[in-house]
Design a protein around this motif. Structure first.
Motif, PDB file in Angstrom:
ATOM      1  N   ALA A  58       0.826  -1.208   0.000  1.00 29.34           N
ATOM      2  CA  ALA A  58       0.000   0.000   0.000  1.00 29.34           C
ATOM      3  C   ALA A  58       0.864   1.263   0.000  1.00 29.34           C
ATOM      4  CB  ALA A  58      -0.927  -0.012   1.216  1.00 29.34           C
ATOM      5  N   LEU A  59       1.916   1.273   0.806  1.00 33.91           N
ATOM      6  CA  LEU A  59       2.803   2.432   0.860  1.00 33.91           C
ATOM      7  C   LEU A  59       3.561   2.614  -0.456  1.00 33.91           C
ATOM      8  CD1 LEU A  59       4.168   2.000   4.483  1.00 33.91           C
ATOM      9  CD2 LEU A  59       3.056   4.061   3.613  1.00 33.91           C
ATOM     10  N   THR A  60       3.958   1.511  -1.072  1.00 30.52           N
ATOM     11  CA  THR A  60       4.662   1.590  -2.351  1.00 30.52           C
ATOM     12  C   THR A  60       3.750   2.176  -3.430  1.00 30.52           C
ATOM     13  OG1 THR A  60       5.993  -0.354  -1.777  1.00 30.52           O
ATOM     14  CG2 THR A  60       5.919   0.274  -4.094  1.00 30.52           C
ATOM     15  N   ILE A  61       2.542   1.648  -3.531  1.00 33.96           N
ATOM     16  CA  ILE A  61       1.587   2.146  -4.532  1.00 33.96           C
ATOM     17  C   ILE A  61       1.183   3.584  -4.221  1.00 33.96           C
ATOM     18  CG2 ILE A  61      -0.722   1.802  -5.507  1.00 33.96           C
ATOM     19  CD1 ILE A  61      -0.329  -1.219  -4.935  1.00 33.96           C
ATOM     20  N   GLY A  62       0.991   3.874  -2.922  1.00 31.27           N
ATOM     21  CA  GLY A  62       0.629   5.229  -2.518  1.00 31.27           C
ATOM     22  C   GLY A  62       1.699   6.249  -2.871  1.00 31.27           C
ATOM     23  N   SER A  63       2.959   5.861  -2.778  1.00 32.91           N
ATOM     24  CA  SER A  63       4.059   6.751  -3.145  1.00 32.91           C
ATOM     25  C   SER A  63       4.029   7.063  -4.635  1.00 32.91           C
ATOM     26  CB  SER A  63       5.406   6.111  -2.769  1.00 32.91           C
ATOM     27  OG  SER A  63       5.482   5.878  -1.381  1.00 32.91           O
ATOM     28  N   LEU A  64       3.789   6.032  -5.443  1.00 33.46           N
ATOM     29  CA  LEU A  64       3.698   6.230  -6.892  1.00 33.46           C
ATOM     30  C   LEU A  64       2.490   7.101  -7.241  1.00 33.46           C
ATOM     31  CD1 LEU A  64       4.495   2.585  -8.095  1.00 33.46           C
ATOM     32  CD2 LEU A  64       6.046   4.548  -8.080  1.00 33.46           C
ATOM     33  N   ALA A  65       1.387   6.883  -6.540  1.00 35.58           N
ATOM     34  CA  ALA A  65       0.188   7.688  -6.778  1.00 35.58           C
ATOM     35  C   ALA A  65       0.433   9.149  -6.407  1.00 35.58           C
ATOM     36  CB  ALA A  65      -0.984   7.128  -5.973  1.00 35.58           C
ATOM     37  N   LEU A  66       1.127   9.362  -5.276  1.00 38.09           N
ATOM     38  CA  LEU A  66       1.463  10.723  -4.853  1.00 38.09           C
ATOM     39  C   LEU A  66       2.250  11.445  -5.943  1.00 38.09           C
ATOM     40  CD1 LEU A  66       1.920  13.021  -2.755  1.00 38.09           C
ATOM     41  CD2 LEU A  66       3.893  11.719  -1.957  1.00 38.09           C
ATOM     42  N   GLY A  67       3.299  10.780  -6.457  1.00 38.31           N
ATOM     43  CA  GLY A  67       4.114  11.386  -7.500  1.00 38.31           C
ATOM     44  C   GLY A  67       3.317  11.658  -8.761  1.00 38.31           C
ATOM     45  N   ALA A  68       2.437  10.738  -9.128  1.00 35.02           N
ATOM     46  CA  ALA A  68       1.633  10.906 -10.338  1.00 35.02           C
ATOM     47  C   ALA A  68       0.685  12.095 -10.216  1.00 35.02           C
ATOM     48  CB  ALA A  68       0.844   9.622 -10.622  1.00 35.02           C
ATOM     49  N   PHE A  69       0.007  12.201  -9.073  1.00 38.70           N
ATOM     50  CA  PHE A  69      -0.913  13.325  -8.861  1.00 38.70           C
ATOM     51  C   PHE A  69      -0.169  14.656  -8.775  1.00 38.70           C
ATOM     52  CE2 PHE A  69      -3.919  10.002  -7.429  1.00 38.70           C
ATOM     53  CZ  PHE A  69      -5.049  10.426  -8.117  1.00 38.70           C
ATOM     54  N   ALA A  70       1.093  14.604  -8.336  1.00 38.81           N
ATOM     55  CA  ALA A  70       1.890  15.826  -8.246  1.00 38.81           C
ATOM     56  C   ALA A  70       2.513  16.200  -9.589  1.00 38.81           C
ATOM     57  CB  ALA A  70       2.994  15.653  -7.194  1.00 38.81           C
ATOM     58  N   GLY A  71       2.331  15.346 -10.604  1.00 40.23           N
ATOM     59  CA  GLY A  71       2.859  15.636 -11.922  1.00 40.23           C
ATOM     60  C   GLY A  71       4.342  15.400 -12.070  1.00 40.23           C
ATOM     61  N   ALA A  72       4.918  14.534 -11.230  1.00 40.81           N
ATOM     62  CA  ALA A  72       6.352  14.255 -11.290  1.00 40.81           C
ATOM     63  C   ALA A  72       6.621  13.124 -12.272  1.00 40.81           C
ATOM     64  CB  ALA A  72       6.864  13.870  -9.905  1.00 40.81           C
ATOM     65  N   PRO A  73       7.756  13.164 -12.968  1.00 39.59           N
ATOM     66  CA  PRO A  73       8.128  12.049 -13.851  1.00 39.59           C
ATOM     67  C   PRO A  73       8.244  10.758 -13.051  1.00 39.59           C
ATOM     68  CG  PRO A  73       9.534  13.958 -14.238  1.00 39.59           C
ATOM     69  CD  PRO A  73       8.752  14.248 -13.005  1.00 39.59           C
ATOM     70  N   LEU A  74       7.713   9.677 -13.612  1.00 36.99           N
ATOM     71  CA  LEU A  74       7.648   8.418 -12.873  1.00 36.99           C
ATOM     72  C   LEU A  74       9.032   7.900 -12.507  1.00 36.99           C
ATOM     73  CD1 LEU A  74       5.706   6.353 -11.715  1.00 36.99           C
ATOM     74  CD2 LEU A  74       5.798   5.105 -13.886  1.00 36.99           C
ATOM     75  N   ASP A  75      10.022   8.095 -13.410  1.00 44.52           N
ATOM     76  CA  ASP A  75      11.360   7.597 -13.107  1.00 44.52           C
ATOM     77  C   ASP A  75      11.961   8.307 -11.895  1.00 44.52           C
ATOM     78  OD1 ASP A  75      11.476   9.958 -14.566  1.00 44.52           O
ATOM     79  OD2 ASP A  75      13.466   9.496 -15.367  1.00 44.52           O
ATOM     80  N   LYS A  76      11.674   9.601 -11.757  1.00 44.85           N
ATOM     81  CA  LYS A  76      12.178  10.347 -10.600  1.00 44.85           C
ATOM     82  C   LYS A  76      11.447   9.940  -9.313  1.00 44.85           C
ATOM     83  CE  LYS A  76      13.888  14.377 -13.098  1.00 44.85           C
ATOM     84  NZ  LYS A  76      13.857  15.861 -13.218  1.00 44.85           N
ATOM     85  N   VAL A  77      10.168   9.628  -9.447  1.00 47.39           N
ATOM     86  CA  VAL A  77       9.408   9.148  -8.280  1.00 47.39           C
ATOM     87  C   VAL A  77       9.990   7.825  -7.790  1.00 47.39           C
ATOM     88  CG1 VAL A  77       7.147   8.372  -7.454  1.00 47.39           C
ATOM     89  CG2 VAL A  77       7.295  10.300  -9.035  1.00 47.39           C
ATOM     90  N   ILE A  78      10.281   6.932  -8.724  1.00 46.68           N
ATOM     91  CA  ILE A  78      10.860   5.632  -8.360  1.00 46.68           C
ATOM     92  C   ILE A  78      12.216   5.816  -7.692  1.00 46.68           C
ATOM     93  CG2 ILE A  78      11.776   3.457  -9.288  1.00 46.68           C
ATOM     94  CD1 ILE A  78       9.611   3.661 -11.479  1.00 46.68           C
ATOM     95  N   THR A  79      13.017   6.742  -8.235  1.00 47.06           N
ATOM     96  CA  THR A  79      14.332   7.022  -7.643  1.00 47.06           C
ATOM     97  C   THR A  79      14.194   7.557  -6.219  1.00 47.06           C
ATOM     98  OG1 THR A  79      15.292   7.495  -9.825  1.00 47.06           O
ATOM     99  CG2 THR A  79      16.456   8.354  -7.896  1.00 47.06           C
ATOM    100  N   SER A  80      13.267   8.474  -6.003  1.00 47.41           N
ATOM    101  CA  SER A  80      13.040   9.034  -4.663  1.00 47.41           C
ATOM    102  C   SER A  80      12.581   7.962  -3.685  1.00 47.41           C
ATOM    103  CB  SER A  80      11.992  10.153  -4.730  1.00 47.41           C
ATOM    104  OG  SER A  80      12.477  11.267  -5.412  1.00 47.41           O
ATOM    105  N   PHE A  81      11.626   7.142  -4.135  1.00 44.48           N
ATOM    106  CA  PHE A  81      11.106   6.083  -3.268  1.00 44.48           C
ATOM    107  C   PHE A  81      12.209   5.091  -2.897  1.00 44.48           C
ATOM    108  CE2 PHE A  81       9.290   1.834  -2.715  1.00 44.48           C
ATOM    109  CZ  PHE A  81       8.399   2.061  -1.683  1.00 44.48           C
ATOM    110  N   SER A  82      12.988   4.685  -3.886  1.00 42.27           N
ATOM    111  CA  SER A  82      14.060   3.713  -3.643  1.00 42.27           C
ATOM    112  C   SER A  82      15.110   4.281  -2.701  1.00 42.27           C
ATOM    113  CB  SER A  82      14.708   3.301  -4.966  1.00 42.27           C
ATOM    114  OG  SER A  82      13.761   2.714  -5.836  1.00 42.27           O
ATOM    115  N   ALA A  83      15.464   5.549  -2.904  1.00 42.32           N
ATOM    116  CA  ALA A  83      16.462   6.184  -2.037  1.00 42.32           C
ATOM    117  C   ALA A  83      15.961   6.274  -0.602  1.00 42.32           C
ATOM    118  CB  ALA A  83      16.807   7.567  -2.571  1.00 42.32           C
ATOM    119  N   GLY A  84      14.692   6.634  -0.438  1.00 39.71           N
ATOM    120  CA  GLY A  84      14.127   6.738   0.913  1.00 39.71           C
ATOM    121  C   GLY A  84      14.039   5.393   1.595  1.00 39.71           C
ATOM    122  N   LEU A  85      13.638   4.369   0.830  1.00 43.13           N
ATOM    123  CA  LEU A  85      13.565   3.016   1.391  1.00 43.13           C
ATOM    124  C   LEU A  85      14.944   2.554   1.842  1.00 43.13           C
ATOM    125  CD1 LEU A  85      11.511   0.058   0.029  1.00 43.13           C
ATOM    126  CD2 LEU A  85      13.894  -0.291   0.649  1.00 43.13           C
TER     127      LEU A  85
END
Length: 465
Positions: free
Chosen positions: A50-77
């Motif tokens: 849920a947290l993984t999908i929610g992070s991707l959803a957050l980035g998508a709604f914020a209009g961020a490029p998906l690759d950068k969202v994945i990078t941010s999520f991975s770095a934080g994890l």
């Protein structure tokens, strides 16, 4: 926090991965949290997913490029697991040693032998608080609830009069005192000092557990009077070991990491010279990693050896202790990924600006955000890691003590009103043989008292230190 300091922090902050304005970011945050809540509550999805999908959803709604969202999520994890993962693992090993060796039973029996009558609820608070230091809440509950049931049955005590203090001790330790996962993640997120947070956490925990435990138990016992469920009275685990560790050895082992971390904090305050050789020694031995590792190594000799554990049995204990925390590590890591996505999207800076414009005290803001997420998701850990990520920028201009108090405010808020979406709610209901309504009147109200008292204590301390 002054407007100048906010502008300075904005200038130092890294470039966000999206150019969305405050309104879009606000909608993105609500949408991301709503996705997490919906997946956990409606679809019963594991919090990690849920947290993984929610992070991707957050980035998508914020209009961020998906690759950068994945990078941010991975770095934080990665950074979160690196910061607290080893500590959680060491705490699990120590807790398993404590349980399997009979050390926990030894502490329980020693204290109960010296308590009786009106002092019994206070003894249960003491037992739960001491045993709860190195144990996760669920492990502590599984370990202590059979003891609570046997004490109530043998001594003809009201189950709520004995049970509520034990639950309060476990819950307060879980929410406010490191090395529990929630406080550790919040400490890592807001860059607070662990030793100072530990000292202030104990200070806040004492009145909180007194009010929510023995004092509230008087009323809980009047509202709900249930018999001890016979089916929940298992045999004592310590009967399977050769000889239980002594009370003194067990207590010393459990408190060793706490003493080492507090000693480091005290030396840092008294000497306050990073180049001083004494302070450098205490900085090493009082670091969370060394303190917890020392407790585990000492526990092998003080807990494992008296119980007759062979080298093979010690290896088995370690392996069995690590398996159950895989889910916790993944949830904590994903929470860190969600936090980093929030920060990199610019949500942290948005919270900074809003708190300045609305003049909301940072400590109260942290508590309120944690309360909202706790009510929605039912998870204290999810509430802690999410709230810590949102308010982390506010700690950049704080003193060491106030950063620690922010951690405690978040921890207190994360315990607010446990209800039907919390696994702990159902665990308590089944162990005590209560109905849903009875569980709300006792457990849920107790959790709310803990949250409110802890939050109030934090705000009070912020005025005097």
């Amino acid at each position: 926090m002054t407007r100048l300091s906010v502008e300075m922090l904005a200038a130092e902050a890294p470039e966000p991965i999206t150019s969305a304005g405050h309104a879009q970011l606000g909608i993105a945050v609500l949408a991301g949290i709503a996705v997490i809540v919906l997946l956990i509550t409606k679809f019963k999805l594991h919090a990690f997913l849920a947290l993984t999908i929610g992070s991707l959803a957050l980035g998508a709604f914020a209009g961020a490029p998906l690759d950068k969202v994945i990078t941010s999520f991975s770095a934080g994890l990665g950074s979160t697991v690196a910061g607290v993962g080893v500590l959680i693992a060491l705490g699990a090993v120590l807790g398993k040693l404590l349980a399997d060796s009979g050390g926990a039973d030894q502490v329980v029996d020693t204290i109960l032998a010296k308590a009786g009558g009106r002092s019994m609820p206070w003894a249960m608070v003491l037992i739960a608080s001491v045993i709860g230091l190195p144990l996760f809440f669920e492990v502590g509950m599984v370990l202590l609830i059979p003891v609570v049931l046997m004490v109530a049955k043998r001594g003809n005590y009201s189950l709520m009069r004995i049970g509520i203090p034990a639950l309060a001790g476990l819950s307060v330790m879980h929410g406010l005192v490191p090395p529990h996962p929630g406080p550790l993640v919040a400490i890592d997120a807001v860059k607070a000092d662990l030793g100072v947070t530990l000292a202030l956490g104990v200070l806040v925990a004492i009145p909180t557990v007194v009010i929510s435990g023995p004092l509230f138990a008087r009323y809980a016992a009047r509202w709900v009077d249930v018999p001890v469920p016979e089916r929940m009275l298992p045999p004592r685990a310590s009967e399977e070991v050769e000889r239980r560790p002594s009370f003194g050895a067990t207590l010393t082992t459990v408190l060793l990491p706490v003493v080492l971390m507090l000693a480091k904090a005290l030396v840092d305050i008294v000497i306050d010279d990073p180049e001083n050789s004494v302070q450098r020694v205490f900085d090493v031995i009082g670091s969370p990693l060394i303190a917890m590792l020392a407790a585990v190594l000492v526990g092998i000799f003080t807990l494992g050896r008296p119980a007759g554990f062979t080298k093979g049995r010690l290896t088995e204990v370690t392996e069995k202790s690590l398996a159950p925390i895989a889910g916790i590590l993944l949830i904590v890591g994903a929470g860190g990924g969600f936090k980093q996505t929030l920060i990199d999207s610019g949500v942290g800076q948005m919270i900074l600006n809003i708190s300045e414009d609305w003049s909301i005290p940072a400590l109260l803001l942290g508590w309120l955000i944690a309360v909202a997420i706790r009510l929605a998701t039912g998870s204290a850990t999810v509430a802690t890691v999410s709230a810590a990520g949102l308010v982390a920028p506010l700690a950049a201009d704080m003193s060491t003590t106030h950063a620690a108090l922010l951690v405690l405010a978040i921890g207190g808020g994360s315990l607010f009103f446990s209800h039907v979406n919390d696994a702990g709610f159902w665990l308590v209901k089944e162990y005590f043989g209560m109905s849903v309504g009875q569980t709300v009147k006792t457990w849920s109200v107790m959790e709310t008292i803990i949250s409110v008292v802890a939050g109030g204590m934090v705000l009070l301390l912020s005025l005097v230190i």
